[in-house]
Design an enzyme around this catalytic site. Structure first.
Site, mmCIF file in Angstrom:
data_model
loop_
_atom_site.group_PDB
_atom_site.id
_atom_site.type_symbol
_atom_site.label_atom_id
_atom_site.label_comp_id
_atom_site.label_asym_id
_atom_site.label_seq_id
_atom_site.Cartn_x
_atom_site.Cartn_y
_atom_site.Cartn_z
ATOM 1 N N ARG A 1 42.249 40.378 46.060
ATOM 2 C CA ARG A 1 41.420 40.443 47.324
ATOM 3 C C ARG A 1 41.691 39.397 48.249
ATOM 4 N NH1 ARG A 1 37.433 42.576 49.790
ATOM 5 N NH2 ARG A 1 35.936 41.402 50.751
ATOM 6 N N CYS B 1 39.497 42.344 41.434
ATOM 7 C CA CYS B 1 38.612 42.478 40.260
ATOM 8 C C CYS B 1 37.682 43.981 40.695
ATOM 9 C CB CYS B 1 37.745 41.543 39.842
ATOM 10 S SG CYS B 1 38.371 39.939 39.123
#
Length: 422
Positions: A93, A117
């Site tokens: 991310r 995640c």
């Protein structure tokens, strides 16, 4: 695929040196794109996400040199690509953090929507809204953020985040340092990693005030110089090893830390019955062979209790004396470790964003599967205290955020080893 084999039941004792903070190193590495000269970043942890960021910077045309101590030198003077591709961004991310620097310095950026995640919705809308307010023309098409500067450069603005966002604050902060005029960021994230990024930018010549508060003011400059900077220590890694000491009823000292960044955790460890001794750059936790007391947790943005420590404290509460309530207010899907802890005998009930944990005398080793970075840490902690063998599968998650975790735990006396199915 690698997995960890843990034979639990041993109290941990000893010292562990904490690595540099991944969540500080990643934005600092992205910020190197802003510099007109090379920068050298030290105390960088050797992690999968760090390697991915290096690959991404290299893909953009930056020249990187890494030595045996993980000092990373970045020269972005030859950047000639402005696309952050899906193949790299999908795994991490933090790749979104190149958007602000590329837009500010080069006036254009095409960044794939990020991965990382699977712990719920973490939209980038707040980033895009702020950058649009500063003058960027942004569209999202075919899974890519396509950003351009309308007037050749970004304009300083008064900005207000609807909710606290760490990466959003960092992205806008990096964009603002080369914007024309003054940018004021209201409801800014106060995390130490944001302050570390600001200090790095200031060292390169940025004009920033208020980092660490909810209002950050940035006066844009024409260019940033190179420089040398050491990344702060990882407060989440430090807390994880202290939790390992607490739930195994041991004595663990974490070194090369900043105790002032650990206060919310340390208060909870004391509440759990730990004796703490705090030095200038170290913290020692001693349980004196006592079972920890259950502690209530409610996650919230810094300086409150970090969501990244929620899973580790759930593991501790699983074997604590008494019952506890854990409330997760940051992410809506961050209890995926509960089912795996229950396989080991934990007594946990879920109700929405709240977990009720009734401490049990012991956990039992079992095969478990990591679902995200911090969940994997909680399963490893549970394995350390469980009777028998615990096998933790899919540990590529833990490798994204913990440097040599099995080696460091072994030094504390844990019976843990990494094995491969290959």
């Amino acid at each position: 695929m690698d997995k960890l084999l843990i034979n639990g039941g041993k109290a941990l004792h000893g010292e562990v040196v904490i690595s540099g903070a991944k969540n500080a190193a990643l934005p600092i590495m992205a910020a190197s794109l802003l510099a007109s000269d090379h920068v050298t970043i030290s105390n960088v942890p050797h992690l999968k996400d760090i390697t991915t960021m290096m690959e991404l910077l290299g893909q953009l045309g930056a020249h990187l040199i890494v030595d045996e101590k993980m000092n990373v030198q970045v020269d972005s003077s030859q950047v000639n690509e402005f696309v952050a591709p899906y193949d790299l961004v999908k795994t991490m991310r933090a790749s979104i953090l190149v958007l602000g620097p590329m837009l500010a310095r080069f006036g254009k950026a095409d960044v794939s929507l990020p991965g990382g995640c699977a712990i719920g919705t973490r939209p980038v809308d707040l980033h895009l809204k702020a950058l649009r307010a500063m003058g960027a023309d942004i569209t999202v098409k075919n899974g890519y953020i396509n950003a351009r500067c309308k007037k050749g450069c970004l304009q300083g603005k008064r900005l207000m985040f609807d909710t606290v966002t760490v990466t959003g604050t960092e992205n806008v902060l990096m964009a603002a340092v080369l914007a024309e005029g003054i940018t004021t960021i209201k409801n800014a994230a106060r995390e130490p990693e944001v302050v570390d990024l600001a200090n790095f930018l200031i060292q390169m010549g940025a004009k920033i005030r208020g980092a660490g508060t909810s209002t950050i003011e940035v006066e844009g400059v024409e260019s940033l110089n190179g420089g040398t900077y050491s990344v702060m220590s990882d407060r989440i890694e430090a807390g994880t090893y202290l939790a390992a000491g607490a739930l195994t009823r041991g004595q663990v000292t974490v070194k090369k830390v900043r105790p002032d960044t650990l206060l919310s955790q340390l208060c909870k460890f004391e509440e759990a019955g730990a004796e703490l001794t705090i030095g200038e750059d170290w913290v020692s936790l001693n349980m004196h062979n006592k079972r920890p007391q259950a502690v209530n947790i409610s996650t919230a943005p810094y300086p409150a209790f970090a969501t990244d420590m929620q899973a580790q404290f759930m593991a501790m509460n699983s074997v604590a004396e008494g019952s506890s309530t854990i409330i997760e207010t940051i992410f809506e899907n961050r209890f995926m470790h509960v089912q795996e802890l229950q396989r080991m005998g934990a007594n946990i009930q879920l109700n929405g964003n709240t977990a009720i944990v009734h401490g049990v005398e012991k956990l039992t080793g079992a095969p478990v599967m990591a679902t995200d970075l911090r969940a994997s840490a909680s399963l490893i902690l549970a394995g350390l205290v469980a009777e028998g063998e615990t096998v933790v599968e899919r540990i590529y998650h833990v490798d994204r955020g913990y440097e040599r975790i099995e080696e460091k735990l072994s030094l504390l006396g844990a019976d843990i080893k990494r094995v491969s199915d290959r």
